[in-house]
Write an enzyme that holds these catalytic residues in place. Structure first.
Site, PDB file in Angstrom:
ATOM      1  N   HIS A  72       1.041  -1.272   0.166  1.00 32.63           N
ATOM      2  CA  HIS A  72       0.072   0.026  -0.342  1.00 32.63           C
ATOM      3  C   HIS A  72       1.255   1.037  -0.520  1.00 32.63           C
ATOM      4  O   HIS A  72       1.768   1.472   1.233  1.00 32.63           O
ATOM      5  CB  HIS A  72      -0.386  -0.290   1.672  1.00 32.63           C
ATOM      6  N   TYR A 201      -8.460   5.619   8.197  1.00 38.76           N
ATOM      7  CA  TYR A 201      -9.200   5.914   9.579  1.00 38.76           C
ATOM      8  C   TYR A 201     -10.532   6.749   9.767  1.00 38.76           C
ATOM      9  O   TYR A 201      -9.985   7.801   9.178  1.00 38.76           O
ATOM     10  CB  TYR A 201      -7.599   5.612   9.964  1.00 38.76           C
ATOM     11  N   PRO A 293      -4.093   0.275  19.056  1.00 39.06           N
ATOM     12  CA  PRO A 293      -3.628  -0.219  17.635  1.00 39.06           C
ATOM     13  C   PRO A 293      -3.827   0.430  16.649  1.00 39.06           C
ATOM     14  O   PRO A 293      -3.266   0.760  15.729  1.00 39.06           O
ATOM     15  CB  PRO A 293      -4.821  -1.250  17.468  1.00 39.06           C
ATOM     16  N   LYS A 297       1.192  -0.235  15.361  1.00 33.34           N
ATOM     17  CA  LYS A 297       2.386   0.097  15.884  1.00 33.34           C
ATOM     18  C   LYS A 297       2.871  -1.230  16.366  1.00 33.34           C
ATOM     19  O   LYS A 297       4.278  -1.788  16.874  1.00 33.34           O
ATOM     20  CB  LYS A 297       3.425   0.806  16.209  1.00 33.34           C
ATOM     21  N   TYR A 385       3.775   6.669   9.874  1.00 32.89           N
ATOM     22  CA  TYR A 385       3.250   5.226   9.275  1.00 32.89           C
ATOM     23  C   TYR A 385       3.467   4.443   8.901  1.00 32.89           C
ATOM     24  O   TYR A 385       4.011   3.150   8.780  1.00 32.89           O
ATOM     25  CB  TYR A 385       2.166   5.990   8.976  1.00 32.89           C
TER      26      TYR A 385
HETATM   27  C1  PHB Z   1      -5.610  -4.391  11.145  1.00 31.78           C
HETATM   28  O1  PHB Z   1      -5.791  -4.753   9.709  1.00 31.78           O
HETATM   29  O2  PHB Z   1      -6.225  -5.160  12.185  1.00 31.78           O
HETATM   30  C2  PHB Z   1      -5.166  -2.931  11.820  1.00 31.78           C
HETATM   31  C3  PHB Z   1      -4.809  -1.866  10.702  1.00 31.78           C
HETATM   32  C4  PHB Z   1      -3.804  -0.508  11.042  1.00 31.78           C
HETATM   33  C5  PHB Z   1      -4.677  -0.424  11.875  1.00 31.78           C
HETATM   34  C6  PHB Z   1      -4.985  -1.092  13.512  1.00 31.78           C
HETATM   35  C7  PHB Z   1      -5.525  -2.608  13.070  1.00 31.78           C
HETATM   36  O3  PHB Z   1      -4.393   0.701  12.482  1.00 31.78           O
END
Ligand code: PHB
Ligand code: APR
Length: 408
Positions: A72, A201, A293, A297, A385
Site C-alpha cells: 500500500h 481511518y 492499535p 505499531k 506510519y
Molecule cells: C488491522 O488490519 O487489523 C489493523 C490495521 C491497521 C491498524 C490496526 C489494525 O491501525
C-alpha cells in the site's frame, strides 16, 4: 540441556528472533505455553512497516508475503466526512507498507522453524527464570508432567504482556508507564471485498472506525465502542449499521456486508517498562510495551526490538562484543517511545473521548485539520506510519539523541 539463547514465547517476537539466530548459526530453544493452533487462532493487526518487511526477508520468510501481501502506497483519513489521502510513498521518498496479517507472519515463521529443525517446546507450563543476573542463567518448565531444566547464556522474554519474563524482574528494578483509554475496538473479520483500495481511518461524532483488510476478498473492520460493551450485544447487522453511520456517504454506500467470521472487543492501552533488560534477561515486544492499535505499531515495534537484540547477539557470538549487551534497552526505548507517541496521538486525534468538553473537541478537530492541511503535517504522519528507521547497535551513545533510560 544447554542452549545459547533461551526464548520464552512463540509469538511473532520469539519466532522471528529464533529464525534470525538460527540462520546466523546461533542455536536457540523456544518455550511456549500454548499449542501452535492456539497461537495461530489469535487475530491481530496486519500492517507491516518496510523495516519489518526487510527483516522478514533477512529471516528468509518472505516468499508467501511477497506473493500474497498487498503493498500500500498510502492510506486515507476520513474526518467527519472529509476524505484526506496520505500519500505514504510520495511523502517519504518512496516508502510503503505491506498488508499481510500477523497470523500469516506467524504461520510462515512456524513453518520455517519446523523446516530448520529448531526446538520449540509447546505446552511448556510454569516457566521460571533463575539467576538472570548471574553468569549462567537457567529456566525450569513443566512439560508432559515432568520438570525440565534449560541452561543458557541469555534469555529473551518474548512472552507478551501477560508473560512471566517481565514479572520475574524485581519491582524496584523497573519503572512502568501506562495509560488505559476509556474505550475499546470492536472488530470483525468477513469475507467481503474491501470498501476502499487503501485503509480508511475515520473519525465521526459517533466515534472512530477503521476499514482494513487481509486480502482482496477478506476485510477487517473496527468501530470504537465503550469500554463496558459486550460482544454478545453486537449482532452483525448492528455492527454494519454502526460502521456505515461513521463512514463518509460515498464509502458507506459502497460497503459490502456479510456474515462475520470472527468478532471480538479489544481494550486500548499504552504501556512501557524501563529498562527492557535485567542482567541477561531481555524483554522483547509486547512483554515490554503495548500501544493502542491506531497506527498498527504493536507488531512492528516487536520487530524492531528483535532486530536490535539479534544484531547485538550476533556481535556477541561472532566478535565477542559483550559491551553492546548493556545498550539493548536504551536503543530500543528511543524507538519505542516514538511509536508510543504516534499511537497515542493517532488515538487521541481520531477517537471520541467520553465526557470530553466542547473546547477539547474543537482543539482536536483543529489540530487534525492543521496537520492534514499542510504537507509538513502529512509528512510527519506518513514517516511515522511507514516506520521510523532502526538504530544501528554500534553507534556511540553520544551520537544518539535523547537517552531515555539507564540499563539495569
Ligand atoms: C488491522 O488490519 O487489523 C489493523 C490495521 C491497521 C491498524 C490496526 C489494525 O491501525
Ligand atoms: N510461558 C511460555 N510462553 C508464554 C508465557 C509463559 N509464561 N506467557 C505467554 N507466553 C506466550 C504466549 O502464549 C504467546 O504465544 O508468549 C507469546 C507472546 O506472543 P504475543 O503476545 O503475540 O507477543 P509478541 O510475540 O511480542 O508479539 C507482538 O504485536 O501486534 C502486536 O499484540 C500484538 O501479538 C502482537 C505483538
Amino acid at each position: 540441556m544447554h542452549t545459547p539463547v533461551a526464548i520464552i514465547g512463540a509469538g511473532p517476537s520469539g519466532l522471528l528472533l529464533g529464525q534470525l539466530l538460527h540462520r546466523a548459526g546461533i542455536p536457540n530453544v523456544i518455550l511456549e505455553r500454548q499449542t501452535p493452533d492456539y497461537v495461530l487462532s489469535r487475530i491481530r493487526a496486519g500492517v507491516l512497516e518496510q523495516g519489518m518487511v526487510e527483516l522478514l526477508r533477512k529471516a528468509g520468510v518472505h516468499e508467501r508475503m511477497d506473493a500474497e501481501g498487498l503493498v500500500h502506497d498510502g492510506f486515507e483519513l476520513a474526518l467527519s466526512g472529509r476524505r484526506v489521502h496520505i500519500d505514504l510513498k510520495g511523502l517519504t521518498g518512496g516508502k510503503t507498507v505491506m498488508i499481510y496479517g500477523q497470523t500469516e507472519v506467524t504461520r510462515d515463521l512456524m513453518a520455517a522453524r519446523e523446516a530448520a529443525g529448531a526446538t520449540t517446546v509447546y505446552q511448556a507450563s510454569n516457566v521460571q527464570i533463575h539467576d538472570p543476573k548471574g553468569e549462567r542463567p537457567w529456566l525450569t518448565y513443566e512439560h508432559n508432567g515432568e520438570t525440565h531444566r534449560l541452561d543458557c547464556d541469555y534469555i529473551a522474554g518474548c512472552d507478551g504482556f501477560h508473560g512471566v519474563a517481565r514479572q520475574s524482574i524485581p519491582a524496584d528494578a523497573i519503572k512502568t508507564f501506562e495509560r488505559v483509554y476509556p474505550f475499546g475496538w470492536l472488530g470483525i473479520l468477513a469475507d467481503t471485498p474491501p470498501v476502499n483500495e487503501e485503509l480508511v481511518y475515520a473519525t465521526h461524532e459517533r466515534g472512530f472506525a477503521l476499514c482494513s483488510m487481509r486480502s482482496p476478498t477478506r476485510t477487517r473492520y473496527y468501530v470504537q465502542v465503550d469500554a463496558e460493551e459486550k460482544v454478545e450485544d453486537w449482532s452483525d447487522d448492528r455492527f454494519w449499521n454502526e460502521l456505515k453511520a461513521r463512514l463518509p456517504q460515498d464509502l458507506a454506500s459502497k460497503l459490502v456486508t456479510g456474515p462475520s467470521i470472527e468478532k471480538s472487543i479489544a481494550p486500548l492501552r499504552s504501556f512501557v517498562v524501563e529498562p527492557m533488560q535485567y542482567g541477561k534477561l531481555f524483554l522483547v515486544g509486547d512483554a515490554a510495551h503495548i500501544v493502542p492499535p491506531t497506527g498498527a505499531k504493536g507488531l512492528n515495534l516487536a520487530a524492531s526490538d528483535v532486530s536490535t537484540l539479534f544484531d547485538i547477539l550476533v556481535k556477541v557470538y561472532q566478535e565477542g562484543r559483550t559491551d553492546l549487551l548493556q545498550r539493548y534497552s536504551e536503543i530500543c526505548l528511543r524507538r519505542v517511545w516514538k511509536a508510543e507517541r504516534f499511537s497515542w496521538w493517532m488515538t487521541s486525534m481520531l477517537h471520541r473521548f467520553p465526557g470530553a468538553d466542547a473546547f477539547s473537541e474543537r482543539i482536536t478537530a483543529t489540530e487534525l485539520d492543521y496537520f492534514v492541511s499542510a504537507e509538513a503535517g502529512r509528512q510527519t504522519i506518513a514517516e511515522n506510519y511507514v516506520g521510523l528507521p532502526y538504530e544501528p547497535v554500534d553507534t556511540q551513545p553520544e551520537e544518539a539523541l535523547h537517552v531515555t533510560s539507564q540499563c539495569a
